[in-house]
Scaffold this motif. Structure first.
Motif, PDB file in Angstrom:
ATOM      1  N   ASP A 348      10.995  -4.721  13.000  1.00 42.77           N
ATOM      2  CA  ASP A 348       9.928  -5.072  13.949  1.00 42.77           C
ATOM      3  C   ASP A 348       9.249  -3.784  14.401  1.00 42.77           C
ATOM      4  N   CYS A 349       7.959  -3.865  14.629  1.00 43.90           N
ATOM      5  CA  CYS A 349       7.187  -2.705  15.078  1.00 43.90           C
ATOM      6  C   CYS A 349       6.396  -3.089  16.332  1.00 43.90           C
ATOM      7  N   VAL A 350       6.597  -2.337  17.422  1.00 40.89           N
ATOM      8  CA  VAL A 350       5.908  -2.602  18.697  1.00 40.89           C
ATOM      9  C   VAL A 350       4.642  -1.758  18.756  1.00 40.89           C
ATOM     10  N   ILE A 351       3.484  -2.440  18.863  1.00 36.48           N
ATOM     11  CA  ILE A 351       2.192  -1.745  18.881  1.00 36.48           C
ATOM     12  C   ILE A 351       1.690  -1.617  20.315  1.00 36.48           C
ATOM     13  N   PRO A 352       1.416  -0.403  20.774  1.00 41.16           N
ATOM     14  CA  PRO A 352       0.832  -0.238  22.122  1.00 41.16           C
ATOM     15  C   PRO A 352      -0.557  -0.865  22.177  1.00 41.16           C
ATOM     16  N   PHE A 353      -0.970  -1.294  23.379  1.00 37.82           N
ATOM     17  CA  PHE A 353      -2.270  -1.949  23.517  1.00 37.82           C
ATOM     18  C   PHE A 353      -3.427  -0.995  23.261  1.00 37.82           C
ATOM     19  N   ASP A 354      -3.199   0.309  23.440  1.00 37.06           N
ATOM     20  CA  ASP A 354      -4.288   1.267  23.244  1.00 37.06           C
ATOM     21  C   ASP A 354      -4.352   1.793  21.807  1.00 37.06           C
ATOM     22  N   CYS A 355      -3.545   1.236  20.908  1.00 39.34           N
ATOM     23  CA  CYS A 355      -3.551   1.692  19.513  1.00 39.34           C
ATOM     24  C   CYS A 355      -4.879   1.310  18.846  1.00 39.34           C
ATOM     25  N   LYS A 356      -5.478   2.264  18.141  1.00 41.85           N
ATOM     26  CA  LYS A 356      -6.812   2.031  17.551  1.00 41.85           C
ATOM     27  C   LYS A 356      -6.746   1.394  16.160  1.00 41.85           C
ATOM     28  N   TYR A 357      -5.541   1.234  15.620  1.00 38.18           N
ATOM     29  CA  TYR A 357      -5.409   0.689  14.275  1.00 38.18           C
ATOM     30  C   TYR A 357      -5.014  -0.785  14.312  1.00 38.18           C
ATOM     31  N   SER A 358      -5.460  -1.525  13.297  1.00 35.31           N
ATOM     32  CA  SER A 358      -5.066  -2.927  13.169  1.00 35.31           C
ATOM     33  C   SER A 358      -3.680  -3.009  12.535  1.00 35.31           C
ATOM     34  N   LYS A 359      -3.082  -4.192  12.561  1.00 38.81           N
ATOM     35  CA  LYS A 359      -1.762  -4.390  11.965  1.00 38.81           C
ATOM     36  C   LYS A 359      -1.796  -4.090  10.460  1.00 38.81           C
ATOM     37  N   GLU A 360      -2.874  -4.513   9.819  1.00 41.70           N
ATOM     38  CA  GLU A 360      -2.997  -4.283   8.381  1.00 41.70           C
ATOM     39  C   GLU A 360      -3.080  -2.790   8.074  1.00 41.70           C
ATOM     40  N   GLU A 361      -3.831  -2.070   8.914  1.00 42.33           N
ATOM     41  CA  GLU A 361      -3.963  -0.623   8.700  1.00 42.33           C
ATOM     42  C   GLU A 361      -2.636   0.097   8.929  1.00 42.33           C
ATOM     43  N   ILE A 362      -1.903  -0.340   9.945  1.00 41.32           N
ATOM     44  CA  ILE A 362      -0.601   0.279  10.243  1.00 41.32           C
ATOM     45  C   ILE A 362       0.368   0.042   9.089  1.00 41.32           C
ATOM     46  N   LYS A 363       0.413  -1.179   8.596  1.00 36.56           N
ATOM     47  CA  LYS A 363       1.325  -1.490   7.479  1.00 36.56           C
ATOM     48  C   LYS A 363       0.968  -0.663   6.252  1.00 36.56           C
ATOM     49  N   LYS A 364      -0.326  -0.516   5.983  1.00 35.83           N
ATOM     50  CA  LYS A 364      -0.753   0.256   4.807  1.00 35.83           C
ATOM     51  C   LYS A 364      -0.355   1.727   4.949  1.00 35.83           C
ATOM     52  N   MET A 365      -0.514   2.285   6.158  1.00 34.35           N
ATOM     53  CA  MET A 365      -0.143   3.681   6.368  1.00 34.35           C
ATOM     54  C   MET A 365       1.356   3.884   6.181  1.00 34.35           C
ATOM     55  N   ILE A 366       2.147   2.937   6.692  1.00 34.03           N
ATOM     56  CA  ILE A 366       3.601   3.035   6.520  1.00 34.03           C
ATOM     57  C   ILE A 366       3.978   2.926   5.046  1.00 34.03           C
ATOM     58  N   ASP A 367       3.397   1.927   4.347  1.00 41.10           N
ATOM     59  CA  ASP A 367       3.712   1.720   2.932  1.00 41.10           C
ATOM     60  C   ASP A 367       3.320   2.921   2.093  1.00 41.10           C
ATOM     61  N   ASP A 368       2.131   3.487   2.346  1.00 41.18           N
ATOM     62  CA  ASP A 368       1.648   4.630   1.557  1.00 41.18           C
ATOM     63  C   ASP A 368       2.572   5.832   1.694  1.00 41.18           C
ATOM     64  N   GLN A 369       3.049   6.095   2.893  1.00 44.27           N
ATOM     65  CA  GLN A 369       3.897   7.264   3.102  1.00 44.27           C
ATOM     66  C   GLN A 369       5.307   7.050   2.566  1.00 44.27           C
ATOM     67  N   LEU A 370       5.759   5.790   2.548  1.00 40.26           N
ATOM     68  CA  LEU A 370       7.084   5.517   1.988  1.00 40.26           C
ATOM     69  C   LEU A 370       7.087   5.655   0.473  1.00 40.26           C
ATOM     70  N   GLN A 371       5.947   5.418  -0.180  1.00 47.37           N
ATOM     71  CA  GLN A 371       5.887   5.501  -1.634  1.00 47.37           C
ATOM     72  C   GLN A 371       5.808   6.931  -2.134  1.00 47.37           C
ATOM     73  N   GLU A 372       5.735   7.893  -1.244  1.00 48.23           N
ATOM     74  CA  GLU A 372       5.649   9.284  -1.666  1.00 48.23           C
ATOM     75  C   GLU A 372       6.913   9.722  -2.401  1.00 48.23           C
ATOM     76  N   ASP A 373       8.030   9.054  -2.139  1.00 49.80           N
ATOM     77  CA  ASP A 373       9.277   9.406  -2.817  1.00 49.80           C
ATOM     78  C   ASP A 373       9.307   8.927  -4.264  1.00 49.80           C
ATOM     79  N   GLY A 374       8.340   8.136  -4.625  1.00 51.09           N
ATOM     80  CA  GLY A 374       8.297   7.616  -5.980  1.00 51.09           C
ATOM     81  C   GLY A 374       9.244   6.469  -6.214  1.00 51.09           C
ATOM     82  N   LYS A 375       9.796   5.897  -5.134  1.00 51.20           N
ATOM     83  CA  LYS A 375      10.719   4.776  -5.257  1.00 51.20           C
ATOM     84  C   LYS A 375       9.996   3.481  -4.891  1.00 51.20           C
ATOM     85  N   GLN A 376      10.507   2.391  -5.390  1.00 47.72           N
ATOM     86  CA  GLN A 376       9.934   1.095  -5.085  1.00 47.72           C
ATOM     87  C   GLN A 376      10.442   0.649  -3.708  1.00 47.72           C
TER      88      GLN A 376
END
Length: 389
Positions: A348-376
């Protein structure tokens, strides 16, 4: 004087979470307000007639409206003190908020009426009759209102009562209003300009602004504002002071009136701990919060596996990613489902009310950085909102 009145008229004055004690505080505040405001109305009305001042006369009727507010508040306190019943299982504590709203509307009514009358006197000014006696008496009335403001503020803070604090604010606005009429009275000696009407308009705006402030604060209570930071810190300290508690999340506090709060929270405990022992600990913490903070708390146990190194590794990695996105963002309920070709990270991820990113954008940023290891790596994220400040 305040402490003396409390000592004389309120039994067990320190038991502020007792409905009867709170009712007696309210009755003391109301009776003092009724007595003082009736006296001030009579005095100011006579001074207004003697000086021919619309500002002083309007100020007198402002005190009369305060007296009516005190009467309404008195009934409100009695209703708020009613015990819970089958139709209102959480009690009647929110009646105090409704009383504050009624007071704010009365303040609006007085403010608009004064504004209308003052504009009329600005167009058709009267000659003010200056008198030292009137001036001295008006200064005394200011001192009385200052004391009334301090009196209600002290009582309101002691029992956490918004209606009393609203009354204190209204009294301080009366101080400003009466001070303005005194200025108009003094200026009438030196000028023929319609200062009386001008000062009356100034007073009306002060009154209207105070009504808005009271209404805004009270509506926030009724609509459901976050629990204050101090309460949250107290709850966190009580829970986390126990060694077997790893962490907490999803803290929610519902306000059913001063001294009537209900809360819930998820507490993280070791997955391999003794279930019965942990359950007993949770019960004790709930009772401790109730005794110290007067909050009816329900705690939910979340088992956490702290021994799995892969889970710890990815949890720390995801924590670093979300903190980089927003320093107030947090994760919880983190677990891994491992497979031969890929790993699923579920949390679960708690988003502050003042966060400027949408849920979709946050998920994409997390996914992109996790794939840097080259693992699935795949993420299954449940997004939560903050319920505390």
């Amino acid at each position: 004087m305040t402490n003396l009145l409390v000592k004389i008229f309120i039994k067990n004055a320190d038991d502020i979470n007792n409905d009867k004690v709170r009712e007696h505080y309210g009755m003391l505040s109301s009776f003092v307000g009724i007595f003082c405001n009736i006296c001030l109305f009579v005095i100011k009305f006579l001074m207004g007639i003697l000086s021919n001042s619309i500002a002083i006369t309007s100020d007198a009727f402002n005190n009369l409206s305060d007296c009516v507010s005190c009467v309404i508040t008195l009934f409100g306190y009695r209703l708020a003190a009613k015990p819970a019943d089958k139709d209102h299982p959480f009690g009647h504590g929110r009646m105090e908020y409704i009383v504050s709203i009624i007071i704010s509307f009365l303040i609006f009514l007085v403010g608009f009426e004064l504004l209308k009358t003052s504009f009329d006197k600005l167009i058709h000014p009267n000659t003010i009759v200056y008198s030292n006696i009137v001036l001295i008496i008006m200064i005394i009335t200011v001192l009385v209102k200052i004391w009334m403001s301090m009196f209600n503020k002290k009582l309101g803070k002691k029992i956490n009562n918004t209606a009393m604090i609203a009354t204190a604010t209204d009294s301080m606005n009366d101080v400003i209003a009466t001070s303005t009429t005194i200025i108009a009275l003094v200026l009438s000696r030196f000028t023929s300009l319609p200062v009386d009407g001008v000062m009356g308009i100034v007073v009306s705006f002060f009154i209207l602004y105070s009504g808005y402030g009271i209404l805004n604060d009270t509506l926030s209570d009724l609509l459901g504002k976050p629990a204050d930071r101090e309460t949250v810190k107290d709850i966190e300290k009580i829970i986390c002071d126990h060694d077997d508690i790893i962490g907490i999340h999803d803290l929610i506090i519902h306000d059913y009136g001063p001294g009537k709060a209900i809360g819930s929270c998820h507490v993280e405990v070791e997955a391999n701990a003794d279930f019965v022992k942990t359950h007993d600990l949770i019960d004790e913490i709930e009772k401790e919060i109730g005794a110290k903070l007067h909050i009816m708390m329900t705690l939910h146990m979340d088992p956490v596996d702290t021994s799995d190194e892969l889970t710890k590794f990815y949890k720390e990695k995801v924590n670093a990613i979300v903190n980089n996105i927003n320093s107030e963002m947090t994760i919880h309920d983190f677990r891994i489902v491992s497979g031969p070709t890929h790993n699923n990270l579920i949390f679960d991820c708690v988003i502050p009310f003042d966060c400027k990113y949408s849920k979709e954008e946050i998920k994409k940023m997390i996914d992109d950085q996790l794939q840097e290891d080259g693992k699935q790596i795949f993420t299954v994220i449940t997004f939560d909102s903050q319920f505390v400040s």
